[in-house]
Design a protein around this motif. Structure first.
Motif, PDB file in Angstrom:
ATOM      1  N   THR A 181       1.097  -1.327   0.011  1.00 27.81           N
ATOM      2  CA  THR A 181      -0.385  -0.399  -0.157  1.00 27.81           C
ATOM      3  C   THR A 181       0.667   1.481   0.438  1.00 27.81           C
ATOM      4  O   THR A 181       2.271   0.992  -0.057  1.00 27.81           O
ATOM      5  N   GLU A 182       0.299   2.276   0.130  1.00 25.94           N
ATOM      6  CA  GLU A 182       1.164   4.117   0.222  1.00 25.94           C
ATOM      7  C   GLU A 182       1.423   3.156   1.217  1.00 25.94           C
ATOM      8  O   GLU A 182       2.952   3.963   1.536  1.00 25.94           O
ATOM      9  N   VAL A 225       4.247   9.481  -0.930  1.00 29.40           N
ATOM     10  CA  VAL A 225       5.523   8.192  -0.672  1.00 29.40           C
ATOM     11  C   VAL A 225       7.298   9.814  -1.175  1.00 29.40           C
ATOM     12  O   VAL A 225       7.928   8.987  -0.770  1.00 29.40           O
ATOM     13  N   PRO A 243       1.694   1.912  -5.152  1.00 34.41           N
ATOM     14  CA  PRO A 243       1.809   2.978  -5.640  1.00 34.41           C
ATOM     15  C   PRO A 243       2.683   3.838  -5.256  1.00 34.41           C
ATOM     16  O   PRO A 243       3.120   4.437  -4.227  1.00 34.41           O
ATOM     17  N   ILE A 244       3.117   5.375  -6.529  1.00 34.99           N
ATOM     18  CA  ILE A 244       4.193   6.241  -5.979  1.00 34.99           C
ATOM     19  C   ILE A 244       3.460   7.871  -6.652  1.00 34.99           C
ATOM     20  O   ILE A 244       2.922   8.297  -6.837  1.00 34.99           O
ATOM     21  N   THR A 245       2.296   7.771  -4.426  1.00 35.63           N
ATOM     22  CA  THR A 245       1.570   8.420  -4.708  1.00 35.63           C
ATOM     23  C   THR A 245       2.892  10.142  -3.929  1.00 35.63           C
ATOM     24  O   THR A 245       3.923   9.977  -3.144  1.00 35.63           O
ATOM     25  N   LYS A 304       5.855   4.078   1.525  1.00 30.70           N
ATOM     26  CA  LYS A 304       6.062   5.639   2.362  1.00 30.70           C
ATOM     27  C   LYS A 304       7.698   5.183   3.363  1.00 30.70           C
ATOM     28  O   LYS A 304       8.200   5.237   3.417  1.00 30.70           O
TER      29      LYS A 304
END
Length: 1291
Positions: A757-758, A792, A787-789, A762
């Motif tokens: 997950t994010e 992150v 996920p590269i949010t 992170k």
């Protein structure tokens, strides 16, 4: 001719250079010129000046040099050096500290000291002046120069006689010369008329090492300097600067101190300050910046706390270069051999005792490590320990009752973790008394009387202990602590000696039967057993058993412990000679008469000790022994006997042993031995072992044994093992040996079920060491699903250590999908260590897509790490006018400490008039407590003059500035004169200030005289100033403005409440103002409630004003509620001096009953002195019942004993007891005193149910057993609080 007068530097970052004028006459007066020069940080090349490295020499005899036709006195050694350096034909440009720094200006001196590395690093050449020719120094230097050539060594004796005096010259012993040659790019060594290249000097000296003699202290001293000289030619022709100072980044400060603390300095402070420029540490928050106003005692304490931890106990002295340190820590191992190589580094063999399993070794760990050079050589027998809070091990040497520090911060070649991992460290936490002595190299300091007297005050003894007994106890305690550490190292012979002496000390103090004496004899017997001296061990243990049986009883746990030790000794001896004694013990264990109840707390203690004690307890008391969750958790955490104790309990009590999720979490989180305990639980209880998310998180987060434990769980319980987001985050966060391997294992075994997950990504992005590897693993295994949010990317760019690598990886693998938002850029520019590299990367890769907003610029300006200024320069260079320089940005710059001036200058240089000079930003500069505050204010006034608003708010900010407030106000008064508003608010702030408050008030009175308003508010601020300056400020006000200083009841109340200087200020006030000082109820209440100086102030008031001191109910209540140790004394004083005038109402008695520190003592005093006049109301009983953390139980018992039925026990009071106390207090009320009179209402049951930690379950059980069925109206509460446990719900 007048004495030379220095002009202030136009900018503190500038330096002065000395132009040494030529003269053909060698005896002519030395004439010079001084001029100012800017060392710009942007310049990379060196400058065409030479820097002199020399020893000042004595100051009693001086010679004059002439600067601009004015004379300046210098030391004889400097005068001789300048004569030698003066050329016949051309001027010579030189930097020399004694002349180029105004030695009378402490501020300038402190600032220039921070630039010393830069000054010597920018010099084209550093000249080392050893002094004039003497003792055949020219022969010595020529021999050193010629050492590399074939030479006739027949005259070895002459060469040695010349070289030794040369190397014994003071220059080699001085501390400041280290930084000077460490920064140098080229070095020339000069002695009289002879000169030699620095590298040639070191090389020749190394070849001639046989001529140096055998003095190890001299060799170590010379090596530490020549090492730095030799490296000069390999240094680049520029220095690496950080904002605000230059760092040579040679090594951490602890290593520098270890290497160089025996070098000499005229001022002790310089033994620290001279090394700061070579340190690679971030010292911004250490309080070690050059400041000669800080006492040596305080400075050395700051250093120790920086190197170890802030909480460590340190004692220092202003007249000694020594610290005595009390700390707890772990014994890691012992030095088995040590020798130095030619560079002074130490090749050390270490046998690790407790850390073997911690490092993953199954056998005793031995290592050969290279340690940095140190002033004190490591020796065989030295001990390696890790003190609490320290990041590096310390090497210490044992003496009789303490340890001497050899190296305070040893850098090893293998990572062994830090003390923050102490929950996973094997071995025991020990008490260390450490002496860190810089003064002498002697190893016999422990024999000196003065030395003994310094450490004599260290050791724990009870308060009010007679002096003779106190001495015995302190000495015995120190000996005992050293003995425990030696026992850990298996140094049994030395441990026995110290224990025997400690036992004698306790016998003298308390006698043979004292429990502490018995404890030490027990420990001595264990050491005899470990060294296989069976007879001695047996005799001591039998002796202790007999005494314990008489003093403590057969059933006492301490007796059990000693019995267990005896059984263990017989077992280990493997002989039959002890069979008769063993039979006697066995018979004793079978007896049950007079058995006392065993509590869970006692069994927990046993579960933390040894299998033998637990076996004895179970043999003796069988089913009476409570085996609770807490007991099993203690056993699971037992590093030595955990598995054996749990096996024993499972064998003896079977299904009664609770294996809860909390127990399994402890086992899963254990390092060494964790897998074995987990295997045991799974073997014996199978599917009943709860494998919850918490258990799995503990396993994957285990830094030392996690991989083995999670593998076991997956093998044995398969799909029952929950792999949640929280589990994966904990695994990614694990930076121990198996962090990455655990993630590989999870992905291999559970594939797509592992949630990436994010939150997980992170954590990976924010990891330092190993972060890139884990991020690469995730991207390789899960590709586009990772996920590269924004969150992150923010974590990655804000990562101090691995951020650049991780963001590079993300940009390479995911390109334009990586969001570069304002939040991301703010995190990047705010990164204190890698920010410049990361923002450069982002600008290179994403160009104009990188948003440069006000928030971004504020974050960059506020970055006080290495790259704050560089980041701002980069932004301005690449984005020019698009960089918003707003009011908020400038305020942040003005409030910055380290590097603030440079950033403000940059903004003014690049954006000129666009930089808004508002009141807010000037207030920020005025309140800036670092040196930069004054520099920034000077810069603003120089560059923007009258546009700088000097408002009341600005001056108040300066007056409240604890760092440089006086200097900033002086600057404002000098530059703006009458425009500087000195209002009542300004003076109040100054009067309430601690350090420097008096100086500011003096400055204001001197410069503004009668315009300075001395109002009630000002006097109250001074009166309430707890620092020593409060008293001084009050004296100043009374002396200079006596009649103008209004002494109101509010001001006097402030004085009465001043816990530090209240008595002194009150005495001063009464002496000077006499009857004009109002002594109102408010004043007396403040004195009565003063927790430190209250008794003294109250005595003063009663002595000086007698019956005019009002003793009201409010005063008595204030004294009764005084938690300090003086509350009882104040009540006693009032009763003694005013007798019946002291009103003891139920409100005052309730205050006493709720006093958590001294309530019982004060209540006893009142009952003794006033007897039945003391009102014991419901309010009083409830206050005592609610005093759960203090002495409430004792107060309640006292009230019941002294006043019996007069104490009203209402349902409210019983509810307080049920909420705050344990079963014993409720039993006291129900059984012993009031029986059926005790109301058990709904509120009582609810309170018991809420008592989760204090014994609520036992109280509820007691209520149900003693008072029968639960009323129907209460059943709802029982259902609501069912979580208390199955036992209560079932009952």
């Amino acid at each position: 001719m007048s004495q030379y007068c220095y002009s202030p530097l136009s900018q503190m970052s500038n330096i002065r250079l000395l132009r040494l004028m030529p003269n053909e006459n060698n005896t002519a007066n030395i004439r010079c010129e001084l001029f100012e020069h800017a060392l710009r940080e942007s310049d990379k090349a060196t400058y065409p000046y030479e820097a002199l490295s020399y020893v000042w020499g004595g100051s009693d005899k001086r010679q004059s040099i002439f600067i601009d036709n004015q004379y300046l006195a210098v030391t004889l050694n400097l005068h001789a050096a300048l004569l030698r350096l003066r050329d016949r034909d051309i001027p010579r440009i030189i930097w020399v500290d004694a002349v180029c720094i105004n030695q009378e200006d402490k501020q300038e001196k402190e600032h220039q000291i921070q630039s010393m590395a830069k000054i010597y690093g920018k010099a084209s050449r550093v000249i080392v002046w050893l002094g004039e020719r003497a003792d055949d120094s020219d022969i010595a230097l020529e021999a050193i120069r010629a050492a590399g050539k074939p030479t006739n060594t027949s005259n070895k004796e002459m060469i040695q006689q010349a070289i030794l005096p040369l190397l014994q010259r003071p220059w080699f012993r001085r501390i400041w010369v280290l930084q000077e040659v460490a920064a140098a790019r080229y070095i020339m060594i000069s002695c009289g008329p002879t000169e030699i290249d620095g590298y040639a000097f070191c090389s020749g000296l190394e070849l001639l090492k046989g001529f140096r003699g055998t003095r190890s202290d001299l060799q170590g001293l010379i090596r530490s300097v020549t090492y730095l000289i030799r490296e000069a030619i390999f240094r680049p022709k520029y220095v690496s600067s950080r904002p605000g100072r230059v760092s040579l980044d040679i090594c951490p400060l602890g290593e520098l101190i270890d290497m160089y603390h025996t070098h000499e300095a005229t001022n002790r402070h310089d033994k620290i300050y001279a090394l700061l420029g070579m340190s690679s540490d971030d010292l911004s928050a250490a309080g070690l910046s050059p400041d000669y106003r800080v006492s040596w005692k305080e400075l050395l304490q700051r250093l120790v706390k920086f190197l170890l931890n802030k909480q460590v106990s340190v004692e220092t002295w202003n007249d000694k270069e020594m610290a005595i340190i009390n700390s707890r820590g772990y014994v890691l191992g012992q030095v088995s051999s040590a020798e130095r190589d030619q560079d002074g580094k130490q090749n050390v063999n270490i046998n690790f005792k407790n850390i073997s399993q911690h490092l993953g070794h199954t056998k005793e760990c031995k290592a050969h490590w290279n340690l940095q050079a140190s002033a004190k050589s490591v020796q065989k027998g030295d001990i390696v320990c890790l003190l609490q809070g320290a990041s590096k091990p310390t090497i210490i040497r044992p003496y009789k009752d303490h340890f001497a520090i050899t190296m305070i911060a040893a850098t090893f070649s293998e990572t062994i973790g830090t003390e923050s991992d102490s929950d996973r460290w094997p071995g025991f936490l020990r008490d260390f008394l450490l002496v860190w002595n810089w003064e002498k190299a002697s190893d016999r300091l422990q024999d000196q009387e003065e030395y003994e007297s310094l450490i004599e005050a260290n050791g724990q003894v009870p308060e009010r202990c007679p002096k003779e007994l106190e001495d015995y106890m302190r000495k015995a305690t120190r000996l005992y602590n050293v003995a425990l550490i030696l026992e850990d190292l298996e140094e049994y012979k030395e441990a026995k000696k110290r224990l025997q002496e400690a036992i004698e000390g306790y016998k003298r103090a308390f006698g043979k039967e004292h429990l502490r004496t018995l404890e030490l004899i027990d420990k001595l017997a264990i050491i005899y057993k470990k060294s296989q001296q069976w007879k001695e061990a047996e005799e001591l243990l039998l002796q202790v058993i007999q005494i314990r049986k008489c003093v403590q009883g057969e059933e006492h746990l301490d007796t059990f412990h000693t019995l267990a030790n005896l059984v263990s000794a017989y077992r280990d001896q493997r002989e039959l000679k002890g069979i008769e004694e063993l039979k006697v013990i066995t018979d004793l264990l079978k007896r049950k008469e007079h058995a006392t109840q065993i509590t869970e707390k006692e069994v927990v203690r046993i579960a933390q000790s040894s299998k033998e004690v637990m076996t004895l307890l179970l043999d003796r008391r069988g089913g009476d022994v409570p085996i609770t969750e807490g007991v099993i958790k203690a056993a699971a955490g037992n590093r030595e006997w955990g598995k054996e104790i749990i096996t024993l309990l499972l064998d003896r009590r079977g299904g009664d042993v609770p294996i809860t999720k909390e127990v399994v979490e402890v086992a899963a989180g254990r390092g060494w031995g964790g897998k074995e305990i987990m295997t045991l639980l799974l073997d014996r209880r199978g599917g009943d072992v709860p494998i919850t998310e918490g258990v799995v998180k503990a396993a994957v987060g285990n830094r030392w044994g996690g991989e083995e434990i999670i593998t076991l769980l997956l093998d044995r319980r398969g799909g029952d093992v929950l792999i949640t987001e929280g589990v994966v985050k904990e695994a990614v966060r694990n930076w121990g040996w198996g962090g990455k391997e655990i993630m590989v294992l999870l992905l291999d075994r559970r594939g797509g079920d592992v949630p990436i997950t994010e939150g997980v990504v992170k954590v990976a992005a924010g990891r330092g060491w190993g972060g890139k590897e884990i991020m690469t693993l995730l991207l390789n295994r899960r590709g586009g699903d990772v996920p590269i949010t924004e969150g992150v990317v923010k974590a990655a760019v804000g990562n101090w250590w691995g951020g650049e690598e991780i963001i590079t990886l993300l940009l390479d693998r995911r390109g334009g999908d990586v969001p570069i938002t304002e939040g991301v850029v703010k995190a990047a520019v705010g990164n204190r260590w890698g920010g410049e590299e990361i923002i450069t990367l982002l600008l290179d890769r994403r160009g104009s897509d990188v948003p440069i907003t006000e928030g971004v610029v504020k974050a960059a300006v506020g970055n006080w790490g290495w790259g704050g200024k560089e980041i701002m320069t980069l932004l301005l260079n690449q984005r020019g006018g698009d960089v918003p320089i707003t009011e908020g940005v400038v305020e942040v710059a003005a409030g910055r400490g380290w590097g603030g001036k440079e950033i403000m200058a940059l903004l003014l240089d690049r954006r000129g008039g666009d930089v808004l000079i508002t009141e807010g930003m000037v207030k920020a500069a005025a309140g800036n407590q670092g040196w930069c505050g004054k520099e920034i204010m000077t810069l603003l006034l120089d560059r923007r003059g009258g546009d700088v608003p000097i408002t009341e708010g600005v001056v108040k900010a300066a007056a409240g500035n604890w760092g440089w407030g006086k200097e900033i106000i002086t600057l404002l008064l000098n530059r703006r004169g009458g425009d500087v508003p000195i209002t009542e608010g300004v003076v109040e702030v100054a009067a309430g200030r601690g350090w420097n408050g008096k100086e500011i008030i003096t400055l204001l009175l001197d410069r503004k005289g009668g315009d300075v308003l001395i109002t009630e508010g000002v006097v109250k601020a001074a009166a309430g100033n707890w620092g020593g300056w409060g008293k001084e400020i009050m004296i100043l006000l009374l002396n200079q403005r006596e009649g103008d200083a209004p002494i109101t009841d509010g001001a006097v109340a402030q004085i009465a409440g001043n816990q530090v200087w209240g008595k002194e200020i009150m005495t001063l006030l009464l002496d000077q103002r006499g009857g004009d000082v109002p002594i109102t109820e408010g004043v007396v209440k403040a004195a009565a409630g003063n927790q430190w100086g209250g008794e003294e102030i109250m005595t003063l008031l009663l002595n000086r004003r007698g019956g005019n001191v009002p003793i009201t109910e409010g005063v008595v209540k204030a004294a009764a509620g005084n938690w300090g140790k003086w509350g009882k004394e104040i009540i006693t004083l009032l009763l003694n001096q005013r007798g019946g005038d002291a009103l003891i109402t139920d409100g005052a008695v309730a205050q006493i009953a709720g006093n958590r520190e001294w309530g019982k003592e004060i209540m006893t005093l009142l009952l003794d002195r006033r007897g039945g006049d003391i009102l014991i109301t419901e309010r009083v009983v409830k206050a005592a019942a609610g005093n759960g953390e203090g002495g409430g139980k004792e107060i309640m018992t006292l009230l019941l004993n002294r006043r019996g039925g007069d104490a009203p026990i209402t349902d409210g009071a019983v509810a307080q007891i049920a909420r705050n106390f344990d079963k014993e207090m409720m039993t006291l009320l129900l059984l012993d005193r009031r029986g059926g009179d005790i109301p058990i209402a709904k509120g009582v049951v609810k309170a018991a149910a809420e008592n989760g930690e204090g014994g609520g379950k036992e109280i509820m059980t007691l209520l149900l057993n003693r008072r029968g069925a639960t009323p129907r109206s209460l059943k709802g509460w029982l259902r609501q609080w069912r979580g208390m446990g199955r036992g209560v719900a079932k009952k």
